[in-house]
Design a protein around this motif. Structure first.
Motif, PDB file in Angstrom:
ATOM      1  N   ARG A  41       9.377  13.337  45.431  1.00 31.20           N
ATOM      2  CA  ARG A  41      10.324  14.359  44.965  1.00 31.20           C
ATOM      3  C   ARG A  41      10.769  15.298  46.083  1.00 31.20           C
ATOM      4  N   ASN A  42      10.036  15.313  47.182  1.00 29.88           N
ATOM      5  CA  ASN A  42      10.389  16.160  48.319  1.00 29.88           C
ATOM      6  C   ASN A  42      11.264  15.449  49.340  1.00 29.88           C
ATOM      7  N   GLY A  43      11.701  14.241  49.025  1.00 29.94           N
ATOM      8  CA  GLY A  43      12.558  13.509  49.943  1.00 29.94           C
ATOM      9  C   GLY A  43      11.806  12.828  51.068  1.00 29.94           C
ATOM     10  N   GLU A  44      10.493  12.636  50.893  1.00 30.37           N
ATOM     11  CA  GLU A  44       9.677  11.958  51.897  1.00 30.37           C
ATOM     12  C   GLU A  44       9.684  10.464  51.604  1.00 30.37           C
ATOM     13  N   PHE A  45      10.270   9.694  52.510  1.00 27.88           N
ATOM     14  CA  PHE A  45      10.357   8.249  52.322  1.00 27.88           C
ATOM     15  C   PHE A  45       9.083   7.568  52.790  1.00 27.88           C
TER      16      PHE A  45
END
Length: 313
Positions: free
Chosen positions: A104-108
């Motif tokens: 959800r934090n945009g960490e791929f």
């Protein structure tokens, strides 16, 4: 057993030493908060991972976007050893990101197998990366001439403008920027803003007003009222930017300067300790820095600050 942090540091060091041995002049890109380096005429984001049967790399979208907006940019995934480095254009990775899982934090969650295949969403879905394995020529012999490469500061300046424009658009405000030809994510800023021309305000010097990096306006009927204004000052000091913001001193707009730690220190010298700019009487000018540091005001707070609903008019 070597801890993960120490191993990562040593592997990154080995990677940089290898690039130097190939004849590449290396400088860290200080404007970005990631392991990104200027290598000759290239910009390279370096990621390292230990051999655990596969190679796992975390990559935040914010960092990826910033590097992708640099000229001649690449990413290097060092898979356990310098001789197992996947080096690919950043543009290729950006195309693949929508197919890669993230939190959800945009960490791929970038997983590369022992066979150098990138795991994508979907059972058994893989992207072969062998064509990019140890492709050192991509970063040491770029095709683009030196004179055509924008500095990291110039590129990041445009990134910040683009993000501020998009936030203003998302908030339903009218947006303006004078740098219409500059591109953010391959889109000219002039196509992102809702206003082609800066509105002429009765109590503002128009020559200064129309050159402010980004302005948000509130529209009422056929009238435009300044909501917030932003000056991004990464390499030239804060004086010219503050001078332009002063054009809005008679309005209740929020005024922002986005800058570096070094410039921030200079700026603090000309305020009264409460954030009030002496030349602008009792007007607040918010200062935000683009790098991690010990100060209370940080880069992340800029996005929280500008995105927070206000009653400004």
């Amino acid at each position: 057993m070597m801890n993960h942090s120490k191993f990562a540091d040593e592997l990154l060091h080995d990677f940089l030493q290898h690039v130097r041995a190939l004849g590449g002049d290396i400088e860290p890109v200080k404007v970005l908060r990631s392991n990104t380096y200027r290598v000759g005429n290239s910009h390279v984001l370096a990621r390292v991972a230990a051999d655990t049967g596969k190679y796992f790399f975390g990559l935040n979208y914010i960092n990826a976007e910033e590097v992708a907006n640099l000229d001649n940019s690449f990413v290097a995934f060092v898979c356990g050893d310098v001789d197992s480095s996947v080096i690919m254009p950043m543009s290729e990775l950006m195309k693949l990101l929508p197919q890669i899982s993230h939190d959800r934090n945009g960490e791929f969650k970038i997983n590369i197998t022992k066979d150098f295949e990138l795991a994508l969403k979907g059972r058994g879905n893989r992207k072969p990366l062998n064509a990019f394995l140890n492709n050192w020529g991509l970063i040491t012999s770029p095709a683009t001439a030196a004179g055509e490469i924008a500095s990291a500061e110039q590129s990041f300046h445009t990134v910040l403008q683009g993000r501020l424009i998009e936030i203003g658009n998302d908030r339903g405000l009218q947006t303006y920027s004078p740098n219409r030809a500059k591109k953010f994510n391959n889109v000219p800023l002039g196509e992102l803003t809702t206003l082609d021309k800066c509105p002429d305000l009765q109590f503002a010097n128009y020559d200064s007003l129309r050159n402010i990096d980004v302005i948000w306006f509130r529209e009422s009927g056929k009238q435009f009222y300044p909501h917030s204004a932003f000056e991004v000052e990464l390499s030239t000091g804060i004086w010219s930017g503050v001078g332009r913001l002063a054009a809005l001193r008679e309005y209740s707009a929020r005024l922002f300067v986005v800058s570096f730690l070094e410039v921030f220190d200079v700026a603090i010298d000309v305020v009264d300790g409460q954030g009030h700019f002496i030349e602008m009487k009792d007007r607040n000018v918010f200062f935000y820095m683009c790098c991690e540091c010990d100060r209370e005001v940080s880069y992340e707070e800029l996005w929280r600050g500008v995105a927070a609903p206000t009653g400004a008019g």
